[in-house]
Design a protein around this motif. Structure first.
Motif: not given
Length: 133
Positions: A26-33, A46-49, A62-69
Motif C-alpha cells: 500500500e505504501a508503494f502504491l502511495r509513493n511513500a519512501p 507475489g507482490a507487485k513492486l 523476508a519472503r519475496l517468492d514470485g515478487a515482481d521486482l
C-alpha cells in the motif's frame, strides 16, 4: 543466517508478516519512501513492486517468492536469508546488496546489476542471469 522456514513459523508470526507486507504494498502504491527501512522477515510473496526503491533497506529473511521486482533499486539492501524463489529481478539495481544465503532458485535476474553484491551460499538453481553484470 538461514532462510526462514515458513512451515515452522507460528500462525501469529505469519499473520503479522503478511499484514506488514500488505502495508508495504500500500505504501508503494502511495509513493511513500521505502528506502533505508528495516522491514525484516516480512511476507511480500507475489507482490507487485516494479521499480520500488528498497535501497539500503533491511529485508533479512523476508519472503519475496514470485515478487515482481523488475527495475527495483536494491542497492546496498540487506536481504541475507531471504527467499526470492521465482522472483523477477530483471533490470534490478542490486550492486552491493547482501544476498548471502538467499534462495534465488528459478529467479530471473536478466540484465540485473550485481556489482559487488554478496552471493555467498545463495541457492541459484535454474536462476537466469542473462546479460547480468
Amino acid at each position: 543466517m538461514k532462510t526462514l522456514d515458513w512451515q515452522r513459523v507460528g500462525h501469529a508470526q505469519r499473520f503479522f508478516a503478511t499484514v506488514a507486507g500488505a502495508a508495504v504494498q500500500e505504501a508503494f502504491l502511495r509513493n511513500a519512501p521505502l528506502w533505508r527501512k528495516a522491514l525484516g522477515a516480512i511476507n511480500l510473496s507475489g507482490a507487485k513492486l516494479r521499480g520500488v526503491d528498497f535501497s539500503e533497506s533491511v529485508l533479512a529473511r523476508a519472503r519475496l517468492d514470485g515478487a515482481d521486482l523488475r527495475k527495483a533499486d536494491l542497492h546496498g539492501a540487506k536481504l541475507s536469508g531471504a527467499s526470492l524463489f521465482r522472483a523477477n529481478l530483471s533490470w534490478a539495481e542490486a550492486s552491493r546488496a547482501d544476498l548471502r544465503l538467499c534462495c534465488l532458485n528459478r529467479a530471473d535476474l536478466t540484465e540485473a546489476v550485481l556489482d559487488d553484491a554478496r552471493l555467498t551460499s545463495a541457492q541459484l538453481e535454474d536462476a537466469i542471469f542473462m546479460r547480468a553484470e
